[in-house]
Design a protein around this motif. Structure first.
Motif, PDB file in Angstrom:
ATOM      1  N   ILE A   9       0.817  -1.217   0.000  1.00 53.22           N
ATOM      2  CA  ILE A   9       0.000   0.000   0.000  1.00 53.22           C
ATOM      3  C   ILE A   9       0.853   1.270   0.000  1.00 53.22           C
ATOM      4  N   GLN A  10       2.161   1.122   0.190  1.00 53.39           N
ATOM      5  CA  GLN A  10       3.061   2.280   0.082  1.00 53.39           C
ATOM      6  C   GLN A  10       3.518   2.496  -1.360  1.00 53.39           C
ATOM      7  N   GLY A  11       3.087   1.631  -2.280  1.00 55.47           N
ATOM      8  CA  GLY A  11       3.451   1.786  -3.680  1.00 55.47           C
ATOM      9  C   GLY A  11       4.772   1.143  -4.040  1.00 55.47           C
ATOM     10  N   GLN A  12       5.338   0.330  -3.152  1.00 53.40           N
ATOM     11  CA  GLN A  12       6.616  -0.324  -3.402  1.00 53.40           C
ATOM     12  C   GLN A  12       6.374  -1.724  -3.969  1.00 53.40           C
ATOM     13  N   GLN A  13       7.133  -2.097  -4.994  1.00 53.52           N
ATOM     14  CA  GLN A  13       6.984  -3.424  -5.573  1.00 53.52           C
ATOM     15  C   GLN A  13       7.602  -4.453  -4.640  1.00 53.52           C
ATOM     16  N   VAL A  14       6.819  -5.485  -4.330  1.00 50.30           N
ATOM     17  CA  VAL A  14       7.283  -6.510  -3.394  1.00 50.30           C
ATOM     18  C   VAL A  14       7.344  -7.885  -4.048  1.00 50.30           C
ATOM     19  N   GLY A  15       7.049  -7.962  -5.333  1.00 54.87           N
ATOM     20  CA  GLY A  15       7.119  -9.249  -6.008  1.00 54.87           C
ATOM     21  C   GLY A  15       6.377  -9.226  -7.332  1.00 54.87           C
ATOM     22  N   GLU A  16       6.126 -10.393  -7.869  1.00 58.79           N
ATOM     23  CA  GLU A  16       5.389 -10.540  -9.120  1.00 58.79           C
ATOM     24  C   GLU A  16       4.410 -11.694  -8.990  1.00 58.79           C
ATOM     25  N   ILE A  17       3.410 -11.697  -9.857  1.00 59.85           N
ATOM     26  CA  ILE A  17       2.407 -12.750  -9.841  1.00 59.85           C
ATOM     27  C   ILE A  17       2.033 -13.114 -11.272  1.00 59.85           C
ATOM     28  N   ASP A  18       1.874 -14.415 -11.516  1.00 55.87           N
ATOM     29  CA  ASP A  18       1.411 -14.892 -12.820  1.00 55.87           C
ATOM     30  C   ASP A  18      -0.103 -15.017 -12.789  1.00 55.87           C
ATOM     31  N   LEU A  19      -0.763 -14.325 -13.707  1.00 57.68           N
ATOM     32  CA  LEU A  19      -2.213 -14.381 -13.788  1.00 57.68           C
ATOM     33  C   LEU A  19      -2.645 -15.520 -14.693  1.00 57.68           C
ATOM     34  N   ASP A  20      -3.777 -16.103 -14.381  1.00 63.42           N
ATOM     35  CA  ASP A  20      -4.298 -17.201 -15.183  1.00 63.42           C
ATOM     36  C   ASP A  20      -4.591 -16.719 -16.600  1.00 63.42           C
ATOM     37  N   ASP A  21      -4.019 -17.414 -17.567  1.00 67.41           N
ATOM     38  CA  ASP A  21      -4.159 -16.985 -18.961  1.00 67.41           C
ATOM     39  C   ASP A  21      -5.600 -17.098 -19.445  1.00 67.41           C
ATOM     40  N   TYR A  22      -6.341 -18.072 -18.951  1.00 64.25           N
ATOM     41  CA  TYR A  22      -7.731 -18.258 -19.374  1.00 64.25           C
ATOM     42  C   TYR A  22      -8.605 -17.111 -18.890  1.00 64.25           C
ATOM     43  N   VAL A  23      -8.321 -16.591 -17.693  1.00 62.58           N
ATOM     44  CA  VAL A  23      -9.157 -15.540 -17.091  1.00 62.58           C
ATOM     45  C   VAL A  23      -8.694 -14.152 -17.492  1.00 62.58           C
ATOM     46  N   PHE A  24      -7.375 -13.919 -17.462  1.00 64.86           N
ATOM     47  CA  PHE A  24      -6.852 -12.571 -17.665  1.00 64.86           C
ATOM     48  C   PHE A  24      -6.146 -12.369 -19.006  1.00 64.86           C
ATOM     49  N   GLY A  25      -5.933 -13.439 -19.767  1.00 64.78           N
ATOM     50  CA  GLY A  25      -5.124 -13.300 -20.979  1.00 64.78           C
ATOM     51  C   GLY A  25      -5.843 -13.591 -22.270  1.00 64.78           C
ATOM     52  N   PRO A 178     -15.004 -10.203  -4.949  1.00 63.63           N
ATOM     53  CA  PRO A 178     -15.058 -10.961  -6.213  1.00 63.63           C
ATOM     54  C   PRO A 178     -16.464 -11.383  -6.628  1.00 63.63           C
ATOM     55  N   ALA A 179     -17.330 -11.713  -5.665  1.00 66.28           N
ATOM     56  CA  ALA A 179     -18.684 -12.148  -6.011  1.00 66.28           C
ATOM     57  C   ALA A 179     -19.496 -11.024  -6.647  1.00 66.28           C
ATOM     58  N   GLY A 180     -19.139  -9.769  -6.368  1.00 67.66           N
ATOM     59  CA  GLY A 180     -19.878  -8.642  -6.922  1.00 67.66           C
ATOM     60  C   GLY A 180     -19.232  -8.022  -8.148  1.00 67.66           C
ATOM     61  N   LEU A 181     -18.148  -8.633  -8.630  1.00 66.40           N
ATOM     62  CA  LEU A 181     -17.446  -8.089  -9.787  1.00 66.40           C
ATOM     63  C   LEU A 181     -18.351  -8.138 -11.015  1.00 66.40           C
ATOM     64  N   VAL A 199      -7.428 -12.070  -6.428  1.00 65.63           N
ATOM     65  CA  VAL A 199      -7.079 -12.628  -7.742  1.00 65.63           C
ATOM     66  C   VAL A 199      -7.340 -14.128  -7.756  1.00 65.63           C
ATOM     67  N   SER A 200      -6.947 -14.812  -6.682  1.00 65.36           N
ATOM     68  CA  SER A 200      -7.169 -16.262  -6.595  1.00 65.36           C
ATOM     69  C   SER A 200      -8.655 -16.584  -6.608  1.00 65.36           C
ATOM     70  N   ARG A 201      -9.453 -15.779  -5.902  1.00 65.70           N
ATOM     71  CA  ARG A 201     -10.899 -16.014  -5.879  1.00 65.70           C
ATOM     72  C   ARG A 201     -11.504 -15.808  -7.267  1.00 65.70           C
ATOM     73  N   ILE A 202     -11.056 -14.780  -7.962  1.00 65.37           N
ATOM     74  CA  ILE A 202     -11.577 -14.491  -9.307  1.00 65.37           C
ATOM     75  C   ILE A 202     -11.211 -15.614 -10.265  1.00 65.37           C
ATOM     76  N   GLU A 203      -9.964 -16.078 -10.189  1.00 62.90           N
ATOM     77  CA  GLU A 203      -9.527 -17.167 -11.071  1.00 62.90           C
ATOM     78  C   GLU A 203     -10.296 -18.456 -10.785  1.00 62.90           C
ATOM     79  N   GLU A 204     -10.584 -18.690  -9.519  1.00 63.51           N
ATOM     80  CA  GLU A 204     -11.349 -19.888  -9.160  1.00 63.51           C
ATOM     81  C   GLU A 204     -12.779 -19.797  -9.682  1.00 63.51           C
TER      82      GLU A 204
END
Length: 218
Positions: A9-25, A178-181, A199-204
């Motif tokens: 929440i301070q705007g600092q990058q703390v890592g990376e995440i692979d998004l599900d290609d079926y949902v986000f790609g 996620p249920a209200g997206l 993100v995990s809930r949305i992908e599921e």
């Protein structure tokens, strides 16, 4: 498979995440997006417009003048649609404008909206989003640190009362789980701010049917 940065929440990058290609790609289907938006807006219409038919207007039971010999046009009632104060023919009546799209189409529209956010670089993933107290100033600071602008949709895995209350006074910012997206809110906001757990809930939720967990199974 899309890979995006993860921030705190301070705007600092703390890592990376692979998004599900079926949902986000996937491909962005603009026609389906349009159908989903029209469906949502139609469901929001109140449909309370109402006009009175001949059966509902009062008066007019007596013929205003005799049929012939007056020199005037024939008239059977002062409540004719041709008269001022008369009935309305084929006027609007209270109705429900809502309609439903097939489930597969709705899910495709949601995936298309999410894919458009990834493709445009308008998705921001947070490691977590919790506020110690409900304070609009704190939420503004988070949005500023993330360069999210003033039109952002915040998605948390579960309801966060402090976040919801902090967002409430910001006219261009909304908070959902996620249920209200939905497609309309995704397209109406420029930035999508979503936590890793959300993100995990949305992908599921949007995973192919064969990959979704069976009800009752852990």
């Amino acid at each position: 498979m899309p890979r995006v940065a993860v921030y705190n929440i301070q705007g600092q990058q703390v890592g990376e995440i692979d998004l599900d290609d079926y949902v986000f790609g996937g491909e962005v289907n603009e026609a389906v997006l349009h159908q989903a938006v029209v469906m949502q807006l139609a469901s929001r219409r109140r449909g309370t417009a109402s006009t009175r038919t001949w059966a509902e207007v009062s008066g007019g039971g007596r013929k205003p003048w005799r049929q012939k010999g007056t020199g005037r046009a024939r008239a059977g009632s002062i409540r004719s649609p041709l008269w001022r104060g008369g009935a309305v023919i084929f006027g609007p009546q209270p109705r429900d404008y809502g309609f439903k799209l097939p489930k597969k189409v709705r899910r495709l529209a949601l995936r298309s909206a999410l894919a458009s956010k990834v493709r445009e670089g308008n998705i921001i993933v947070l490691d977590d989003l919790k506020l110690e107290r409900p304070r609009t100033k704190d939420m503004v600071a988070v949005l500023k640190a993330l360069n999210a602008g003033d039109k952002a949709l915040v998605v948390t895995a579960a309801r966060e009362a402090n976040v919801e209350l902090s967002v409430r006074n910001l006219p261009g910012v909304d908070c959902l789980i996620p249920a209200g997206l939905n497609v309309y809110d995704l397209l109406a906001h420029e930035k999508l701010i979503v936590t890793k757990e959300a993100v995990s809930r949305i992908e599921e939720f949007l995973a192919p049917v064969e990959k979704q967990p069976i009800a009752g199974e852990a």
